[in-house]
Design an enzyme around this catalytic site. Structure first.
Site, PDB file in Angstrom:
ATOM      1  N   GLY A  84      -0.647  12.521  -1.427  1.00 12.27           N
ATOM      2  CA  GLY A  84      -1.632  12.295  -2.477  1.00 12.27           C
ATOM      3  C   GLY A  84      -2.980  11.999  -1.854  1.00 12.27           C
ATOM      4  N   GLN A 125     -11.260   8.221  -1.548  1.00  8.52           N
ATOM      5  CA  GLN A 125     -10.963   8.239  -0.108  1.00  8.52           C
ATOM      6  C   GLN A 125     -11.874   9.171   0.674  1.00  8.52           C
ATOM      7  OE1 GLN A 125      -6.552   8.710  -1.061  1.00  8.52           O
ATOM      8  NE2 GLN A 125      -6.472   7.709   0.927  1.00  8.52           N
ATOM      9  N   CYS A 137      -0.818   5.071   3.756  1.00  8.73           N
ATOM     10  CA  CYS A 137      -2.067   5.508   3.134  1.00  8.73           C
ATOM     11  C   CYS A 137      -2.915   6.192   4.191  1.00  8.73           C
ATOM     12  CB  CYS A 137      -2.816   4.311   2.561  1.00  8.73           C
ATOM     13  SG  CYS A 137      -4.359   4.743   1.732  1.00  8.73           S
ATOM     14  N   LEU A 138      -3.476   7.334   3.835  1.00  9.53           N
ATOM     15  CA  LEU A 138      -4.317   8.053   4.789  1.00  9.53           C
ATOM     16  C   LEU A 138      -5.552   7.234   5.162  1.00  9.53           C
ATOM     17  CD1 LEU A 138      -4.025  11.636   3.273  1.00  9.53           C
ATOM     18  CD2 LEU A 138      -2.856  10.743   5.298  1.00  9.53           C
ATOM     19  N   HIS A 158      -0.388   4.365  -6.733  1.00 11.69           N
ATOM     20  CA  HIS A 158      -1.146   4.189  -5.481  1.00 11.69           C
ATOM     21  C   HIS A 158      -2.511   4.890  -5.582  1.00 11.69           C
ATOM     22  CE1 HIS A 158      -1.242   4.301  -0.848  1.00 11.69           C
ATOM     23  NE2 HIS A 158      -2.186   5.151  -1.192  1.00 11.69           N
ATOM     24  N   GLU A 159      -2.517   6.111  -6.123  1.00 10.84           N
ATOM     25  CA  GLU A 159      -3.776   6.882  -6.218  1.00 10.84           C
ATOM     26  C   GLU A 159      -4.713   6.288  -7.270  1.00 10.84           C
ATOM     27  OE1 GLU A 159      -4.127   8.626  -3.815  1.00 10.84           O
ATOM     28  OE2 GLU A 159      -2.055   9.078  -3.284  1.00 10.84           O
ATOM     29  N   HIS A 206      -6.622   3.498  -5.940  1.00 12.61           N
ATOM     30  CA  HIS A 206      -7.803   3.885  -5.149  1.00 12.61           C
ATOM     31  C   HIS A 206      -9.042   4.025  -6.034  1.00 12.61           C
ATOM     32  CE1 HIS A 206      -6.445   4.517  -1.062  1.00 12.61           C
ATOM     33  NE2 HIS A 206      -5.443   5.308  -1.430  1.00 12.61           N
TER      34      HIS A 206
HETATM   35  O1  GNR Z   1       0.700  10.231   2.186  1.00 12.85           O
HETATM   36  C1  GNR Z   1       0.923   9.225   1.518  1.00 12.85           C
HETATM   37  N1  GNR Z   1       2.195   8.750   1.440  1.00 12.85           N
HETATM   38  C2  GNR Z   1       2.607   7.770   0.559  1.00 12.85           C
HETATM   39  C3  GNR Z   1       3.869   7.221   0.729  1.00 12.85           C
HETATM   40  C4  GNR Z   1       4.346   6.250  -0.138  1.00 12.85           C
HETATM   41  C5  GNR Z   1       3.552   5.820  -1.183  1.00 12.85           C
HETATM   42  C6  GNR Z   1       2.274   6.355  -1.356  1.00 12.85           C
HETATM   43  C7  GNR Z   1       1.809   7.319  -0.498  1.00 12.85           C
HETATM   44  S1  GNR Z   1       0.234   8.003  -0.767  1.00 12.85           S
HETATM   45  C8  GNR Z   1      -0.186   8.523   0.859  1.00 12.85           C
HETATM   46  C9  GNR Z   1      -1.476   9.333   0.850  1.00 12.85           C
HETATM   47  C10 GNR Z   1      -2.621   8.464   0.395  1.00 12.85           C
HETATM   48  O2  GNR Z   1      -3.163   7.658   1.091  1.00 12.85           O
HETATM   49  N2  GNR Z   1      -2.978   8.573  -0.851  1.00 12.85           N
HETATM   50  O3  GNR Z   1      -3.947   7.781  -1.333  1.00 12.85           O
HETATM   51 NI    NI Z   2      -3.828   5.961  -0.167  1.00 13.03          NI
END
Ligand code: GNR
Ligand code: NI
Length: 168
Positions: free
Chosen positions: A46, A51, A92-93, A134-135, A138
């Site tokens: 995601g 980001q 998270c990236l 999670h997204e 952000h």
């Molecule tokens: O790549 C991602 N893996 C992930 C694994 C478990 C829960 C959420 C994520 S999102 C993350 C990519 C990212 O940072 N999205 O904002």
């Molecule tokens: Ni993230």
């Protein structure tokens, strides 16, 4: 298409609150394409516009095994359908190299728009439910490390800042 630079914790720009998308034009389509290219290039499941330092309510997701199920959510909102918590090891990236368990509601119902502005709804469970939450976090300046203890978050910040100084 372009691969965009991903902001890393503790960059203060990750704390900005994104504004609703009001114009569904070519610029938005290009942003979505770039988000996908950046997400796939970084092997993420995601990516939120925040980001890549674009503060608009847009995000992309692909939780499929074969990376062949791209999902776009513009102006997403969700309600919790089943508040029972599910735990996932999250990464998270924007917090590269760190994985921690986070508990979130297990089933949600998302309302959003597609790239053309058409409204849609879908229910999500399992990893997709976690990823959407999670997204959407952000987009309001929240990161998964905010769910951890202060000590863990400070350790992560210290280590990432050390890495960032090396590469600066
Ligand atoms: O790549 C991602 N893996 C992930 C694994 C478990 C829960 C959420 C994520 S999102 C993350 C990519 C990212 O940072 N999205 O904002
Ligand atoms: Ni993230």
């Amino acid at each position: 298409m372009a691969i965009l630079q991903i902001l890393e914790f503790p960059d203060p720009r990750l704390r900005k609150v994104a504004a609703p998308v009001t114009v569904f034009d070519e610029n938005l389509k290009v942003l979505i394409e770039d988000l996908f290219e950046t997400m796939y290039g970084a092997e993420g499941i995601g990516l939120a516009a925040t980001q890549v330092n674009v503060h608009q309510r847009a995000l992309v997701i692909d939780v499929s095994e074969n990376k062949d199920s791209p999902l776009v959510f513009i102006n997403p909102e969700y309600e919790v359908i089943d508040a029972e918590l599910a735990e996932y090891d999250e990464g998270c990236l924007s917090v590269p190299g760190f994985y921690e368990t986070v508990a979130r509601p297990r089933i949600i119902r998302v309302s959003a728009q597609d790239t053309q502005g058409n409204q849609f709804q879908r229910e999500a469970g399992e990893l997709l439910a976690t990823c959407i939450q999670h997204e959407v976090d952000h987009l309001v300046g929240k990161l998964f490390v905010d769910y951890l203890s202060t000590l863990k978050r400070q350790r992560i910040r210290y280590k990432l800042q050390k890495e960032q100084q090396k590469s600066a």
